[in-house]
Design a protein around this motif. Structure first.
Motif: not given
Length: 351
Positions: A158-162
């Motif tokens: 999720x953090x990378x996609x954000x």
């Protein structure tokens, strides 16, 4: 520069990338030292870090729980922000962060979608391919099996996609064409597939602030008001989707009648107790909530009777659950403020 650091540590769950990043860190330390000497902000940050280490080392020798090996391990663990800076400075002597980020967008999306498909449709094959021991199951939220893609936890995915989504949204707002908008949409899909409430909430707020920043000054007041209604609507949907999750977290943080048996609550309450009992220095490096204590020194946990609780046999999953208890217990209130100030100065330098 923030783009650069994000690329260097883009795949934190995969050991080969960790080894490569560590190698870049060692190669980049000479250049980092030049930056520290020439930048007043970085110089101040590094001085604060040295003071923080002094606090932790001094308290280590006065603490009844101090062990030198555990303390040394924790000092190295807390130095990771400078490892990241050094790796960035070395790697991006040779390639532009923006160019590299632009080139990996499409491969990242395609690989993530393939891994998501395998994870959701053929979970046994996914476990075999990735080597992870299980596929996570979420009892709250909107997706039963939170997406992980190539990462070892949905929150990392999720953090990378954000980051990818915000990067493409910023490029689209700057007029770089429809391709960046479609990349943004696909990264939002990846974020949604992770079923991670914190990252999704931060994404909603970040999109609002980024939109205001990209809006012409004469239109910002109107955009702020109109955007606020849209954001509040999204937050309302967010609360409905994750309501059960909020209730669960309420109890995990010590709400209700059984707080004295909740790992996260005990972690924070123990840190507060040690910060007050050993004021102003704390218990010293390698004593609470970090890598050093987990591997070489659990004496402080035994002193509070933590080993009597149901979660002790799986303590690895809880000792690393939060960062603030680690610095608060080990270096006290003063050390914690100094360490956080060091981080803020580094972020200010990168921005």
């Amino acid at each position: 520069m923030l783009q650069g650091i994000s690329v260097v540590y883009l795949f934190p769950s995969m050991q080969v990338f960790q080894v490569i990043a560590l190698l870049f860190s060692f190669l980049g330390f000479p250049r980092l030292w030049v930056y520290i000497k020439n930048s007043k902000i970085l110089t101040s940050a590094f001085i604060l870090y040295v003071i923080y280490v002094f606090f932790g080392v001094v308290s280590l020798f006065f603490s009844p729980y101090g062990k030198v090996l555990a303390g040394l391990v924790q000092v190295l663990a807390n130095f990771k922000i400078y490892f990241m800076l050094a790796a960035f400075l070395y790697l991006f002597k040779f390639v532009s962060p923006s160019k590299l980020l632009s080139n990996i967008q499409l491969p990242y999306i395609l690989i993530s979608i393939v891994f998501l498909f395998v994870q959701w449709v053929f979970p046994s094959a996914y476990i075999l391919i990735t080597g992870y021991y299980k596929v996570p199951v979420e009892l709250t939220g909107y997706i039963k099996y939170p997406g992980m893609s190539i990462f070892n936890h949905p929150s990392v995915f999720a953090a990378v996609s954000v980051f990818m989504a915000l990067y493409n949204y910023s490029r689209w707002c700057s007029g770089e064409g429809r391709r960046t908008f479609f990349l943004f949409i696909f990264n939002v899909f990846l974020l949604i597939s992770s079923n991670q409430r914190q990252e999704i909430f931060c994404f909603i707020i970040s999109i609002y602030l980024l939109t205001l920043y990209k809006t012409p000054v004469n239109l910002r007041a109107r955009s702020a008001v109109l955007g606020l209604f849209f954001i509040l609507s999204l937050v309302g949907v967010f609360v409905v989707l994750f309501f059960d999750s909020f209730i669960r977290e309420f109890y995990l943080w010590g709400g209700g009648m059984h707080a004295s048996n909740i790992p996260r609550y005990l972690h924070y309450s123990g840190a507060l107790e040690f910060a007050e009992r050993f004021f102003p220095l704390g218990t010293g490096f390698g004593t609470w909530g970090g890598l050093g204590s987990l591997q070489y020194n659990l004496d402080a946990y035994y002193s509070l009777g933590m080993n009597k609780h149901w979660w002790w046999s799986t303590r690895e999953a809880y000792i690393f659950d939060a960062f603030l208890p680690n610095i608060l217990a080990e270096t006290g209130w003063f050390g914690s403020l100094i360490f956080l100030a060091n981080y803020f100065l580094i972020i200010f330098f990168l921005s």
